[in-house]
Motif scaffolding. Structure first.
Motif, PDB file in Angstrom:
ATOM      1  N   GLY A  98      39.454  20.647  12.081  1.00 41.23           N
ATOM      2  CA  GLY A  98      39.092  20.648  13.503  1.00 41.23           C
ATOM      3  C   GLY A  98      39.579  21.874  14.271  1.00 41.23           C
ATOM      4  O   GLY A  98      38.865  22.417  15.117  1.00 41.23           O
ATOM      5  N   VAL A  99      40.807  22.329  13.976  1.00 39.34           N
ATOM      6  CA  VAL A  99      41.362  23.480  14.708  1.00 39.34           C
ATOM      7  C   VAL A  99      40.619  24.780  14.352  1.00 39.34           C
ATOM      8  O   VAL A  99      40.657  25.751  15.108  1.00 39.34           O
ATOM      9  CB  VAL A  99      42.892  23.592  14.456  1.00 39.34           C
ATOM     10  N   HIS A 143      39.823  13.394   2.407  1.00 36.53           N
ATOM     11  CA  HIS A 143      39.358  13.918   3.705  1.00 36.53           C
ATOM     12  C   HIS A 143      39.646  15.430   3.857  1.00 36.53           C
ATOM     13  O   HIS A 143      38.804  16.182   4.359  1.00 36.53           O
ATOM     14  CB  HIS A 143      40.035  13.130   4.829  1.00 36.53           C
ATOM     15  N   GLY A 147      46.770  20.655  15.056  1.00 38.06           N
ATOM     16  CA  GLY A 147      45.928  19.977  16.046  1.00 38.06           C
ATOM     17  C   GLY A 147      46.748  19.019  16.908  1.00 38.06           C
ATOM     18  O   GLY A 147      46.531  18.879  18.114  1.00 38.06           O
ATOM     19  N   SER A 173      44.019  20.498  11.127  1.00 42.00           N
ATOM     20  CA  SER A 173      43.336  19.512  11.967  1.00 42.00           C
ATOM     21  C   SER A 173      44.354  18.684  12.727  1.00 42.00           C
ATOM     22  O   SER A 173      45.535  19.040  12.774  1.00 42.00           O
ATOM     23  CB  SER A 173      42.428  18.627  11.112  1.00 42.00           C
ATOM     24  N   GLY A 174      43.903  17.569  13.305  1.00 41.26           N
ATOM     25  CA  GLY A 174      44.805  16.728  14.081  1.00 41.26           C
ATOM     26  C   GLY A 174      45.779  15.967  13.182  1.00 41.26           C
ATOM     27  O   GLY A 174      46.864  15.588  13.608  1.00 41.26           O
ATOM     28  N   GLY A 175      45.388  15.750  11.939  1.00 41.60           N
ATOM     29  CA  GLY A 175      46.217  14.947  11.037  1.00 41.60           C
ATOM     30  C   GLY A 175      46.945  15.744   9.976  1.00 41.60           C
ATOM     31  O   GLY A 175      47.855  15.231   9.322  1.00 41.60           O
ATOM     32  N   HIS A 214      37.099  18.706   4.396  1.00 42.32           N
ATOM     33  CA  HIS A 214      37.144  19.836   5.350  1.00 42.32           C
ATOM     34  C   HIS A 214      36.981  21.164   4.605  1.00 42.32           C
ATOM     35  O   HIS A 214      36.288  22.071   5.067  1.00 42.32           O
ATOM     36  CB  HIS A 214      38.473  19.839   6.110  1.00 42.32           C
ATOM     37  N   ASN A 242      38.517  26.766  16.740  1.00 37.66           N
ATOM     38  CA  ASN A 242      39.127  27.646  17.749  1.00 37.66           C
ATOM     39  C   ASN A 242      38.684  29.106  17.596  1.00 37.66           C
ATOM     40  O   ASN A 242      38.920  29.735  16.563  1.00 37.66           O
ATOM     41  CB  ASN A 242      40.657  27.538  17.618  1.00 37.66           C
ATOM     42  N   TYR A 247      48.477  20.878  19.582  1.00 37.20           N
ATOM     43  CA  TYR A 247      47.568  21.098  20.718  1.00 37.20           C
ATOM     44  C   TYR A 247      47.455  19.806  21.542  1.00 37.20           C
ATOM     45  O   TYR A 247      47.536  19.823  22.766  1.00 37.20           O
ATOM     46  CB  TYR A 247      46.164  21.462  20.215  1.00 37.20           C
ATOM     47  N   ASP A 248      47.219  18.686  20.840  1.00 34.60           N
ATOM     48  CA  ASP A 248      46.978  17.410  21.541  1.00 34.60           C
ATOM     49  C   ASP A 248      48.196  16.972  22.361  1.00 34.60           C
ATOM     50  O   ASP A 248      48.067  16.508  23.486  1.00 34.60           O
ATOM     51  CB  ASP A 248      46.590  16.307  20.544  1.00 34.60           C
ATOM     52  N   GLY A 273      42.947  20.394  21.822  1.00 30.42           N
ATOM     53  CA  GLY A 273      42.568  21.708  21.289  1.00 30.42           C
ATOM     54  C   GLY A 273      41.526  22.440  22.128  1.00 30.42           C
ATOM     55  O   GLY A 273      41.780  23.563  22.607  1.00 30.42           O
ATOM     56  N   PRO A 274      40.360  21.834  22.342  1.00 28.76           N
ATOM     57  CA  PRO A 274      39.326  22.549  23.102  1.00 28.76           C
ATOM     58  C   PRO A 274      39.763  22.878  24.535  1.00 28.76           C
ATOM     59  O   PRO A 274      39.441  23.946  25.057  1.00 28.76           O
ATOM     60  CB  PRO A 274      38.145  21.560  23.114  1.00 28.76           C
ATOM     61  N   PRO A 297      40.585  15.374  23.394  1.00 28.58           N
ATOM     62  CA  PRO A 297      41.543  16.073  22.530  1.00 28.58           C
ATOM     63  C   PRO A 297      41.989  17.389  23.159  1.00 28.58           C
ATOM     64  O   PRO A 297      41.231  18.037  23.883  1.00 28.58           O
ATOM     65  CB  PRO A 297      40.735  16.323  21.247  1.00 28.58           C
ATOM     66  N   THR A 302      35.008  19.905  12.994  1.00 24.77           N
ATOM     67  CA  THR A 302      35.648  18.614  13.277  1.00 24.77           C
ATOM     68  C   THR A 302      35.006  17.558  12.361  1.00 24.77           C
ATOM     69  O   THR A 302      34.022  17.838  11.674  1.00 24.77           O
ATOM     70  CB  THR A 302      35.488  18.225  14.763  1.00 24.77           C
ATOM     71  N   ASP A 303      35.574  16.341  12.366  1.00 22.92           N
ATOM     72  CA  ASP A 303      35.175  15.335  11.366  1.00 22.92           C
ATOM     73  C   ASP A 303      33.665  15.085  11.339  1.00 22.92           C
ATOM     74  O   ASP A 303      33.033  14.859  12.367  1.00 22.92           O
ATOM     75  CB  ASP A 303      35.927  14.019  11.638  1.00 22.92           C
TER      76      ASP A 303
HETATM   77  O1  KG4 Z   1      39.416  17.576  11.714  1.00 19.26           O
HETATM   78  P1  KG4 Z   1      39.487  16.796  12.976  1.00 19.26           P
HETATM   79  O2  KG4 Z   1      38.211  16.481  13.685  1.00 19.26           O
HETATM   80  O3  KG4 Z   1      40.232  15.447  12.767  1.00 19.26           O
HETATM   81  C1  KG4 Z   1      41.325  15.273  11.896  1.00 19.26           C
HETATM   82  O4  KG4 Z   1      41.108  15.271  10.662  1.00 19.26           O
HETATM   83  O5  KG4 Z   1      42.450  15.207  12.437  1.00 19.26           O
HETATM   84  O6  KG4 Z   1      40.457  17.624  13.952  1.00 19.26           O
HETATM   85  C2  KG4 Z   1      40.721  17.199  15.245  1.00 19.26           C
HETATM   86  C3  KG4 Z   1      41.748  18.162  15.840  1.00 19.26           C
HETATM   87  C4  KG4 Z   1      42.303  17.706  17.186  1.00 19.26           C
HETATM   88  O7  KG4 Z   1      43.701  17.792  17.145  1.00 19.26           O
HETATM   89  C5  KG4 Z   1      41.709  18.715  18.172  1.00 19.26           C
HETATM   90  O8  KG4 Z   1      42.555  18.951  19.288  1.00 19.26           O
HETATM   91  C6  KG4 Z   1      41.556  19.947  17.307  1.00 19.26           C
HETATM   92  O9  KG4 Z   1      41.138  19.454  16.051  1.00 19.26           O
HETATM   93  N1  KG4 Z   1      40.549  20.883  17.820  1.00 19.26           N
HETATM   94  C7  KG4 Z   1      40.839  22.137  18.238  1.00 19.26           C
HETATM   95  C8  KG4 Z   1      39.633  22.681  18.723  1.00 19.26           C
HETATM   96  N2  KG4 Z   1      38.644  21.751  18.557  1.00 19.26           N
HETATM   97  C9  KG4 Z   1      39.229  20.656  18.002  1.00 19.26           C
HETATM   98  N3  KG4 Z   1      42.008  22.798  18.259  1.00 19.26           N
HETATM   99  C10 KG4 Z   1      42.003  24.047  18.767  1.00 19.26           C
HETATM  100  N4  KG4 Z   1      40.892  24.635  19.255  1.00 19.26           N
HETATM  101  C11 KG4 Z   1      39.698  24.010  19.263  1.00 19.26           C
HETATM  102  N5  KG4 Z   1      38.622  24.618  19.749  1.00 19.26           N
END
Ligand code: KG4
Ligand code: ZN
Length: 348
Positions: A282-283, A116, A169, A142-144, A120, A286, A172-173, A186-187, A184, A315-316
């Motif tokens: 995902g991050v 995964h 991520g 990302s979140g993980g 990315h 930003n 942020y969450d 982050g946004p 979530p 994001t995923d």
């Molecule tokens: O890659 P992803 O979709 O899923 C994983 O592989 O974890 O990342 C999701 C993460 C979440 O923690 C979300 O809060 C963060 O990406 N995220 C952001 C933004 N958009 C999504 N963090 C900061 N700024 C953003 N604009």
């Protein structure tokens, strides 16, 4: 070659078809379908694994069907099926993997297991107008996961740094949850931070909220975000008026995260004499992170080429899985349907 990508590692059910020109290695997205479960998980403040898996099972075939239709091909035209093997939630991963096992058997198409995080990273290789020069240093957030990765060639990835606790991520969450802002995080935090920075000139008597930058000056390329999250919690607990100052808290919290991420990325890029720097995960959606990294690269390493993925591939999604799969297909790293296996803790 034509590749179907399937991604179900967390809470997005995704399928995409991409075409790779094998001579130039250029990748073209023919379709990219994502069925998001965010609205379902929002009410719980985070992803509930069992709910996620049930939703994947319902959505996966319609999503794959739509991806193939939107690509205006039939399954016969496909050369490979790429699927996320891990890391991720075991039951979510299994729903994608077992679907691909069946399709690989029924359609007689070789399958490719994709990491995964690698997915990315390869999101940066989609629809590229210029060649990537190596070595590349990639910040994948990302979140993980949160990693600094060295890419010596287009198919070799080595982790040079990682988070010792929470992912960026996740930081942020969890902060958003603490302040009751929803999921979530982050946004939402990013939006609030922008709101504050735009209005800050008019705010009288505001006091800077001092938060730590964990491990920013240590010798490694690792990260740690759980201390920052705890520092935010203690600061909020001491401030009776914190609810009136949420955009301000979001701004200073985000500043701390971005300071650490950008400084360590530049440090790694210098050490490994990077010709390219990439952002992914995902991050990487930003805006402030993108801007700050761009400014730092221009100032400190002007000859380095910076790559950031298109927003729809941050994001995923499954286009990134198909993209990573295409590079593995070039190296003949395919699997028979009977040998496919998920690995929720799979390292890069
Ligand atoms: O890659 P992803 O979709 O899923 C994983 O592989 O974890 O990342 C999701 C993460 C979440 O923690 C979300 O809060 C963060 O990406 N995220 C952001 C933004 N958009 C999504 N963090 C900061 N700024 C953003 N604009
Ligand atoms: Zn992801």
């Amino acid at each position: 070659m034509y590749i179907l990508g399937v991604e179900t590692s967390c809470d997005e059910t995704a399928a995409a078809v991409i075409k790779m020109d094998e001579k130039t290695k250029r990748l073209f997205v023919l379709s990219n379908v994502v069925a998001s479960q965010i609205d379902i998980h929002k009410k719980y403040g985070g992803v509930i694994p069992e709910v996620a898996a049930r939703e994947h099972v319902i959505s996966i075939i319609p999503v794959i069907d739509q991806a193939i239709k939107e690509a205006k091909i039939t399954s016969k035209k496909l050369n490979y099926i790429a699927v996320t093997k891990g890391p991720g939630l075991i039951t979510s991963l299994m729903s994608g993997m077992e679907t691909v096992r069946s399709l690989s058997y029924a359609w007689k198409k070789p399958a490719i297991e994709v990491n995964h995080i690698a997915g990315h990273i390869y999101a940066n290789f989609i629809n590229l107008a210029r060649e990537v020069k190596f070595p590349a240093v990639i910040l994948t957030v990302s979140g993980g996961h949160t990693n600094l990765v060295l890419m010596k060639k287009s198919h070799t990835l080595t982790i040079i740094g990682e988070t010792l606790d929470d992912a960026a991520g996740e930081a942020y969450d969890k902060a958003a949850k603490m302040m009751g802002l929803g999921y979530p995080g982050g946004p939402i935090i990013s939006e609030m931070a922008t709101k504050f920075s735009k209005n800050s000139k008019n705010i009288k008597n505001y006091i800077e909220i001092k938060l730590p930058r964990p491990m920013i000056n240590d010798g490694s390329y690792n990260f740690s975000f759980s201390g920052l999250k705890t520092a935010l919690l203690y600061t909020l607990q001491k401030d009776k008026n914190w609810k009136k100052r949420i955009p301000e808290y979001c701004y200073y919290y985000q500043e701390a995260i971005i300071d650490v991420l950008t400084k360590k990325t530049i440090k790694a890029a210098k050490k490994y004499k990077a010709a390219s720097v990439m952002l992914s995960g995902g991050v990487s959606a930003n805006k402030e992170l993108r801007l700050r990294l761009k400014k730092m690269v221009e100032k400190e390493m002007p000859k380095v080429d910076l790559f950031v993925p298109k927003l729809s591939y941050t994001t995923d999604n499954a286009a990134m899985i198909a993209a990573a799969g295409a590079f593995k297909a070039l190296k003949d790293r395919t699997k028979d349907y009977s040998k496919l296996k998920t690995d929720p803790n799979w390292k890069l």
